[in-house]
Design a protein around this motif. Structure first.
Motif, PDB file in Angstrom:
ATOM      1  N   GLU A   1       0.828  -1.201   0.000  1.00 46.80           N
ATOM      2  CA  GLU A   1       0.000   0.000   0.000  1.00 46.80           C
ATOM      3  C   GLU A   1       0.867   1.257   0.000  1.00 46.80           C
ATOM      4  O   GLU A   1       0.574   2.227  -0.702  1.00 46.80           O
TER       5      GLU A   1
ATOM      6  N   VAL B 225      -1.980  -0.869  -5.052  1.00 50.85           N
ATOM      7  CA  VAL B 225      -3.259  -1.133  -4.405  1.00 50.85           C
ATOM      8  C   VAL B 225      -3.767  -2.533  -4.718  1.00 50.85           C
ATOM      9  O   VAL B 225      -4.230  -3.261  -3.830  1.00 50.85           O
TER      10      VAL B 225
ATOM     11  N   ALA C 114      -1.850  -5.131  -2.811  1.00 52.57           N
ATOM     12  CA  ALA C 114      -2.269  -5.142  -1.405  1.00 52.57           C
ATOM     13  C   ALA C 114      -3.606  -5.854  -1.243  1.00 52.57           C
ATOM     14  O   ALA C 114      -3.812  -6.640  -0.309  1.00 52.57           O
TER      15      ALA C 114
ATOM     16  N   PHE D 208      -8.885  -0.750   4.407  1.00 54.88           N
ATOM     17  CA  PHE D 208      -8.243  -0.611   3.089  1.00 54.88           C
ATOM     18  C   PHE D 208      -9.286  -0.432   1.991  1.00 54.88           C
ATOM     19  O   PHE D 208      -9.166   0.445   1.128  1.00 54.88           O
TER      20      PHE D 208
ATOM     21  N   TYR E 147      -9.668   2.629  -0.604  1.00 53.66           N
ATOM     22  CA  TYR E 147      -9.308   2.457  -2.002  1.00 53.66           C
ATOM     23  C   TYR E 147     -10.393   1.794  -2.855  1.00 53.66           C
ATOM     24  O   TYR E 147     -10.343   1.904  -4.077  1.00 53.66           O
TER      25      TYR E 147
END
Length: 630
Positions: free
Chosen positions: A208, A213, A216, A240, A244
């Motif tokens: 991250e 992204v 992750a 998270f 995102y």
């Protein structure tokens, strides 16, 4: 020159020869030697305390100490602590420029000393020189980038100052150097350590920070599959996705988490049907958006495979709803009629009908066939249910209701007849059968059914049948038949409510037409009084101990006489009304204790006269005894 050497020569004492080497009788221990040495030690000589009174003395004091510190520094190989003490002394004198100069001289001498950088930065932060502190930290992480403590302290300072963007930049600087190698280390750690929750969190946060992204997200999902019930890992993943991901991503996280929890519950307790219900509901909600029907079917099949271990109905009550929900899902959501029919069939095969059955599943299967316009299949199912199921009440009722809605009168009659053959003492069935015939204007059939019902030797609620029969005759306007029914009923029971109902029936006739002949009204009142009088005589002569019922009867009689208005005569009842008496009686408990309870007793006029006669007789006897004594 020789004489000078002779004078400067050190003369050592002559060694003493020990003649007697045997140990002394009294030995001295090392502890005694240390204690004596401490006792004979002279007190430490401290420098005199100096009081500074003016600026001149202060300047001299500062000059002298600075000269001492500088002398110590100029000595070969000075300790780092000398620089630290020197800088801290300058800081105590509020001379921050000189203190900063000392710290810089120390770093120039030993820039690899971690403690110097930490103390230097602490000096700048403590005195709120923020830009200077940033400069120190920036130089520290540049010169010694592998010292994690510098990075942590630097980032922590920016966080405390609320400079989040600056802290994020420092993080990116920290991980920007050896990303490939760090990723390789994490991958090897995952391969070797396996199920460490903290490892997955650290790996995902690393990706991250590297702005990877998708990497992750994959790591979080892989970690949840491997670790299972990882509270911290799940919490981080949700945070998270909130940062995102989109709504679908967040929903996927929540669904995945709940799926893991339900799998754990059903694994530990396969017979926990509530957990299966929750699991199936989750998959149905997910399938409504994703469209994965096979996953829902898989969970249903796994759930219904857990058959209760004992053939007792209480264990099957929750389980049977799994089959019901499965069939309804196939019919309504999946729109697969054949699969729904197959689910109903398999369920009916599985239930041990010899021990117990579920009318609900029979009726749902029959209603399903009706929705598919398969009337023949519905009747076949309900016929099998009547023949197999031990408890047929609900099945008969719904079957009759269905045929009645279809207008199949003859089928309804045959079903009622079969119902009565199976349960002859069921008063509800007799009444419903008679109501059914009455609704068809089949008066004689309805009357015949009531006659058969009241002629039965055993009934579960005979008062229900008699009331229905009487109400039926009254609705047909058959006064004489109704009166005859009341008389027949009084031959079987002399209950207080039957007498009152009979009397109200007789009195009710005179209210039908206010313009009716006065003589007819008087005849109704006479009949009413006759019923009450018969009831009163019965309670007084046959069951005199039932005082409360007799008092209630007289009270209803009195109220009815009042209701007759000018034609009523309350004096008929007043002469019979009892007096209410409050009494107490002793009740012995199980432990032998005695408790007094208050109750209401009734004293009727004839009892009062008898009591007065007894008093007069006792008075006469007393008087006679007194005369004889004289």
């Amino acid at each position: 020159m020789a004489s000078f050497a002779k004078d400067t020569q050190v003369k050592l004492p002559r060694p003493t020869r020990v003649k007697n080497k045997t140990p002394a009788p009294l030995q001295i221990t090392a502890e005694q030697l240390l204690r004596e040495a401490r006792e004979r030690q002279e007190s430490q000589i401290l420098p005199p305390q100096q009081n500074i009174t003016d600026s001149t003395e202060l300047s001299d004091y500062r000059l002298r100490l600075r000269k001492e510190y500088e002398d110590r520094i100029r000595r070969p190989g000075p300790s780092t602590q000398v620089f630290v003490n020197y800088a801290r002394w300058e800081e105590s004198q509020k001379d921050y420029v000189r203190a900063r100069s000392v710290w810089e001289r120390a770093l120039a001498r030993d820039y690899k000393n971690h403690a110097l950088w930490l103390k230097y930065a602490d000096f700048e932060m403590k005195n709120k020189f923020l830009n200077s502190a940033r400069n120190v930290w920036d130089r520290a992480v540049t010169v010694l980038p592998r010292v994690d403590q510098f990075w942590y302290k630097y980032i922590h300072m920016e966080e405390m100052l609320g400079n989040i963007s600056g802290a994020r930049d420092i993080f990116e600087r920290w991980v920007g150097g050896e990303v490939a190698r760090a990723r390789d280390v994490y991958e090897r750690a995952v391969k070797n350590l396996g199920d460490d929750e903290d490892l997955f969190v650290a790996f995902a946060e690393f990706e991250e920070r590297c702005n990877e992204v998708e990497r992750a997200r994959v790591i979080y999902k892989f970690g949840l599959d491997r670790v299972g019930r990882g509270e911290e890992l799940y919490r981080k993943f949700v945070a998270f996705e909130k940062q995102y991901g989109d709504k679908e991503g967040i929903d996927d996280v929540i669904v995945g988490r709940r799926r893991v929890e339900y799998e754990e519950q059903v694994r530990k307790s396969p017979l926990n049907y509530d957990a299966w219900f929750d699991y199936v509901r989750l998959e149905e909600e997910e399938a409504s958006s994703v469209g994965d029907k096979e996953r829902v079917r898989e969970v249903y099949e796994r759930a219904i495979a857990n058959v209760p271990p004992a053939n007792e109905k209480r264990y099957w009550r929750r389980y049977i709803y799994l089959w019901i929900n499965y069939a309804l899902y196939e019919e309504i959501e999946a729109e697969d009629v054949e699969r729904a029919r197959q689910v109903y069939r398999e369920c009916l095969k599985l239930v041990p009908h010899a021990r117990f059955s579920f009318a609900k599943i029979w009726l749902l299967a029959a209603q399903f066939e009706i929705r598919q316009l398969n009337l023949k299949g519905c009747r076949k199912l309900l016929g099998n249910a009547i023949g197999i199921a031990p408890n047929k009440d609900k099945i008969f009722k719904k079957y009759i209701e269905m045929e009645l809605q279809l207008g199949e009168i003859d089928r309804c009659r045959r079903l009622y007849e079969r119902y009565l053959v199976w349960s002859r003492d069921n008063c509800y069935v007799w009444c419903k059968f008679a109501e059914f015939e009455s609704s068809l204007e089949e008066i004689e059939r309805a009357r015949g059914i009531f006659e058969l019902a009241v002629s039965q030797t055993t009934l579960d609620l005979p008062e229900l049948v008699w009331k229905g029969y009487i109400d039926f005759e009254m609705s047909q306007g058959e006064v004489e038949r109704t009166r005859a029914l009341y008389k027949r009923l009084l031959e079987r029971t002399k209950h207080y409510k039957v007498w009152v109902s009979f009397a109200k029936f007789e009195a009710g006739e005179q209210d039908e037409d206010e313009e009716e002949d006065i003589e007819r009204k008087r005849e109704c009142i006479r009949r009413t009084r006759a019923v009450f009088d018969r009831a009163y005589v019965y309670y007084k002569d046959v069951i005199p101990e039932m005082k409360e019922e007799r008092a209630k009867l007289l009270e209803d009689w009195f109220n009815m006489e009042v209701g007759f208005g000018m034609l009523g005569d309350v004096s008929i009842v007043e002469s019979k009304l009892p007096k209410k008496l409050k009494k107490r009686k002793a009740i012995t408990g199980e432990d032998g204790s005695v408790e007094y309870v208050e109750y209401t007793d009734y004293l009727f006029p004839e009892e009062l006269k008898a009591s007065n006669l007894k008093i007069l007789e006792a008075a006469c006897r007393w008087k006679k005894q007194k005369v004889d004594a004289v």
